[in-house]
Design a protein around this motif. Structure first.
Motif, short mmCIF file in Angstrom:
data_model
loop_
_atom_site.label_atom_id
_atom_site.label_comp_id
_atom_site.label_asym_id
_atom_site.label_seq_id
_atom_site.Cartn_x
_atom_site.Cartn_y
_atom_site.Cartn_z
N THR A 96 0.87 -1.21 0.11
CA THR A 96 -0.03 -0.09 -0.05
C THR A 96 0.86 1.09 -0.01
O THR A 96 1.93 1.35 -0.35
N SER B 201 1.74 5.65 -1.22
CA SER B 201 1.46 6.33 -2.31
C SER B 201 2.11 5.82 -3.49
O SER B 201 1.51 5.85 -4.56
N THR B 202 3.27 5.16 -3.30
CA THR B 202 4.08 4.47 -4.44
C THR B 202 3.22 3.74 -5.44
O THR B 202 3.32 4.15 -6.58
N LEU C 162 1.11 -6.97 2.37
CA LEU C 162 2.15 -7.04 3.20
C LEU C 162 1.97 -6.64 4.52
O LEU C 162 2.54 -7.29 5.49
N ASP C 163 0.89 -5.85 4.99
CA ASP C 163 1.09 -5.42 6.32
C ASP C 163 -0.46 -4.60 6.54
O ASP C 163 -1.14 -4.25 5.61
N GLY D 8 7.09 -1.23 -2.11
CA GLY D 8 7.61 0.17 -2.08
C GLY D 8 8.71 0.26 -0.89
O GLY D 8 9.44 -0.71 -0.36
N ILE D 9 9.41 1.33 -0.74
CA ILE D 9 10.44 1.28 0.33
C ILE D 9 10.19 2.48 1.19
O ILE D 9 9.96 3.66 0.69
N HIS E 188 12.91 0.86 5.29
CA HIS E 188 11.64 -0.33 5.73
C HIS E 188 11.03 -1.01 4.41
O HIS E 188 10.79 -0.31 3.43
N GLY F 114 7.60 -3.56 3.61
CA GLY F 114 6.46 -3.85 4.34
C GLY F 114 6.65 -2.98 5.70
O GLY F 114 7.07 -1.88 5.50
N ARG G 240 0.94 11.66 7.26
CA ARG G 240 0.32 12.79 6.11
C ARG G 240 -1.09 12.07 5.96
O ARG G 240 -1.92 12.88 5.14
N LYS H 248 13.31 9.60 -1.84
CA LYS H 248 13.78 8.08 -1.82
C LYS H 248 15.06 7.88 -2.14
O LYS H 248 15.84 6.83 -2.14
C1 F6R Z 1 2.94 -0.36 2.63
C2 F6R Z 1 4.40 -0.79 2.78
C3 F6R Z 1 5.43 0.12 3.26
C4 F6R Z 1 5.51 1.11 2.20
C5 F6R Z 1 6.77 2.36 2.43
C6 F6R Z 1 6.51 3.46 1.48
O1 F6R Z 1 2.23 -1.77 2.49
O2 F6R Z 1 4.65 -1.88 2.97
O3 F6R Z 1 6.49 -0.44 3.16
O4 F6R Z 1 5.80 0.82 0.82
O5 F6R Z 1 6.43 3.03 3.75
O6 F6R Z 1 5.37 4.35 1.17
P1 F6R Z 1 4.73 5.16 0.40
O7 F6R Z 1 4.91 4.51 -0.88
O8 F6R Z 1 3.73 5.72 0.73
O9 F6R Z 1 6.18 6.42 0.24
#
Ligand code: F6R
Length: 242
Positions: free
Chosen positions: A36, A38-39, A66-67, A133-134, A139, A141, A168, A203
């Protein structure tokens, strides 16, 4: 580790959706690991478009997220249950019983829920394609930086950076849940194929550390360098420090 650099967020989203569609078109009952945040929103929007023009069929697809936060009801608009319905599940022909998102509140139940979650992934033959995503802290997940990383699905205390980054989506940082259930590093690393998406300047530092050739539990994503079939789809801003 393959790195595909694309122009911008839009291109990243299209490329990722193409990879998901190829996977599902090759194996109708693919098991997808979903993220999940924004990415992947643009990727989900593109997958919905592709579904509408019959470029992809989710009838037999199985998903594992994932979470999920623990203290939020799945009905809360910021829960990952609602996120997935809003961005993907409500718009495609996936069977609700084929979608899985960890959920639990009570501490004792949680360890059982985590065990069952891993067992379900295992019994479905494992994840064919994991989307990641990261976090700005590295991290994946909700496997947060620390002295140790955990292999299996588990309960986690979110790091301060994560609470701040996710505030946010809430009206104040105090509202952000402090704990979550996340798939562990082992569950992620066992996926047959992984795509990691990253976009934007924020990022860039963590992408640089994640592909540096060194592995550290302080940057959980750096472990992905050991995976045999991983593609990073990153825009120019996210690789500006490489
Ligand atoms: C969410 C998840 C997190 C997001 C990470 C990046 O399911 O696993 O690891 O991928 O926090 O979040 P965004 O995409 O909002 O920058």
């Amino acid at each position: 580790m393959e790195i595909k650099v694309v122009e911008n967020y839009q291109q990243m989203s299209l490329k990722a959706a193409d990879i998901v569609a190829d996977q599902v078109n090759q194996k109708k009952d693919s098991v997808l690991g979903l993220a999940t945040g924004s990415t992947p929103e643009g990727m989900y929007a593109r997958l919905v478009e592709m579904y509408r023009v019959k470029m992809i069929d989710f009838a037999s697809v199985v998903t594992f997220n994932l979470d999920e936060y623990t203290a939020l009801s799945p009905k809360h608009p910021q829960s990952y249950h609602c996120y997935m319905n809003r961005h993907l599940f409500d718009h495609i022909n996936i069977k609700p019983e084929n979608t899985h998102i960890p959920h639990g509140n009570n501490e004792q139940d949680i360890s059982e829920i985590c065990r069952e979650y891993d067992y379900k992934i295992f019994s479905m033959g494992g994840i064919d394609l994991q989307i990641l995503g990261i976090g700005v802290n590295g991290h994946i997940g909700f496997n947060e930086p620390g002295q140790y990383l955990q292999t299996r699905t588990h309960l986690v205390e979110l790091a301060e950076e994560t609470i701040e980054a996710n505030s946010r989506f809430f009206s104040s940082p105090e509202e952000v849940p402090r704990r979550a259930i996340t798939m562990g590093m082992g569950s992620i690393m066992h996926a047959k194929k992984i795509i990691l998406l990253a976009s934007g300047e924020s990022k860039a530092p963590v992408i640089q550390k994640s592909v540096s050739g060194r592995i550290s539990t302080d940057i959980p994503a750096s472990l992905l360098q050991l995976h045999r079939d991983i593609v990073l789809i990153v825009d120019k801003q996210a690789v500006s420090l490489l």
